[in-house]
Design an enzyme around this catalytic site. Structure first.
Site, PDB file in Angstrom:
ATOM      1  N   TYR A 167      37.208 136.666  13.851  1.00 13.29           N
ATOM      2  CA  TYR A 167      35.788 135.595  13.729  1.00 13.29           C
ATOM      3  C   TYR A 167      34.516 136.613  14.114  1.00 13.29           C
ATOM      4  CZ  TYR A 167      32.584 131.928  14.795  1.00 13.29           C
ATOM      5  OH  TYR A 167      31.528 131.392  14.842  1.00 13.29           O
TER       6      TYR A 167
ATOM      7  N   LYS B   9      31.599 137.520  11.532  1.00  6.51           N
ATOM      8  CA  LYS B   9      30.107 137.270  12.077  1.00  6.51           C
ATOM      9  C   LYS B   9      29.218 138.280  11.985  1.00  6.51           C
ATOM     10  CE  LYS B   9      30.091 133.007  11.949  1.00  6.51           C
ATOM     11  NZ  LYS B   9      29.576 131.888  10.953  1.00  6.51           N
TER      12      LYS B   9
ATOM     13  N   SER C   9      26.254 133.296  14.348  1.00  8.83           N
ATOM     14  CA  SER C   9      26.693 133.369  15.760  1.00  8.83           C
ATOM     15  C   SER C   9      26.363 134.446  16.644  1.00  8.83           C
ATOM     16  CB  SER C   9      28.222 133.129  15.838  1.00  8.83           C
ATOM     17  OG  SER C   9      28.734 133.256  17.159  1.00  8.83           O
TER      18      SER C   9
ATOM     19  N   ASP D 145      36.743 122.767  -1.709  1.00  7.76           N
ATOM     20  CA  ASP D 145      37.537 123.816  -0.670  1.00  7.76           C
ATOM     21  C   ASP D 145      36.728 125.213  -0.862  1.00  7.76           C
ATOM     22  OD1 ASP D 145      38.860 125.692   0.468  1.00  7.76           O
ATOM     23  OD2 ASP D 145      40.895 125.241  -0.105  1.00  7.76           O
TER      24      ASP D 145
END
Length: 249
Positions: free
Chosen positions: A158, A162, A143, A63
């Site tokens: 998010y 990034k 991304s 994990d």
């Protein structure tokens, strides 16, 4: 790619999509791949499918939001498979959570997966490379949202993570150069890729993202990973942005 044959690569976020495609491409090029995933049975199944290829795939249950599990996994990989030559930081998630009234636990999970895990994995990989004088390569799957802002509800944190990856990549590059380490570093920033990412982010509505628009495949990103790995030793691709031809982003 011949210089990588028989070397060890670590791929995070292997369980599906881009990570799985990258691991498969590496194995087909004769590389020993350690896939980190919470669902180890998926890695084992994929390993069986790749049994006839030049390389080999091994699964390590991890994990990546738990730093101790990352450290233990990298230690086990080095001890059982050998020193690490390639790291692909692919693990990344988005959970629908805005900033005004967002869920703090979701914020933390996104940050831990997209930023902290990337940092810890990178530190452990570089430690292995330094200890064994390896000319390695680290690849961050970034991304296009790490270079621009999308006015889409639920992507607030998010995109911030990034953007952090974009900055961390350049800061790390300067540290590598300062330390005179023979390690390459590449950020690959895809546009929209057809995976389960949006379903995991937004549930059943996630697939609406693909309606009426072109999109990349996981294999497209894997091919770009192979491209940056195949460049001569003196060539270091800092950033590779990958979008569908003829589309704005």
């Amino acid at each position: 790619m011949n210089r990588w044959v028989g070397t060890v690569a670590v791929v995070t976020g292997f369980s599906s999509g881009i990570g799985q495609a990258i691991a498969e491409a590496l194995v087909k090029n004769g590389i020993i791949v350690a896939g980190l995933a919470r669902r180890i049975e998926i890695v084992e199944k994929q390993s069986d499918n790749l049994r006839q290829e030049k390389g080999k795939l091994y699964g390590f249950k991890c994990d990546v939001t738990k730093s101790d599990q990352i450290i233990n996994s990298f230690k086990a990989i080095t001890e059982t498979l050998g020193p690490i030559s390639i790291l692909v930081n692919n693990a990344g998630i988005n959970l629908e959570a805005d900033l005004i009234d967002g869920d703090i636990d979701k914020w933390r999970q996104i940050m831990d997966t997209n930023v902290m895990a990337l940092n810890v994995c990178t530190r452990e990989a570089i430690s292995s490379m330094k200890a064994h004088d390896i000319k390695g390569h680290i690849i961050h799957i970034n991304s296009i949202s790490g270079h621009m802002l999308f006015e889409v509800s639920g992507f607030s944190l998010y995109s911030a993570t990034k953007h952090a990856v974009t900055t961390l990549t350049e800061v790390l590059r300067r540290e590598i150069i300062s330390a005179k380490l023979p390690i390459k570093l590449t950020s690959i920033s895809p546009g929209v890729v057809k995976t389960n990412f949006f379903l995991n982010s937004f549930g059943e509505d996630g697939d609406k993202v693909f309606e009426g628009r072109p999109y990349l495949s996981s294999q497209d990103i894997a091919e770009n990973v192979m491209y940056v790995l195949s460049t001569p030793e003196h060539v270091d691709i800092k950033e590779l942005t990958v979008v569908t031809q003829g589309y704005l982003y």
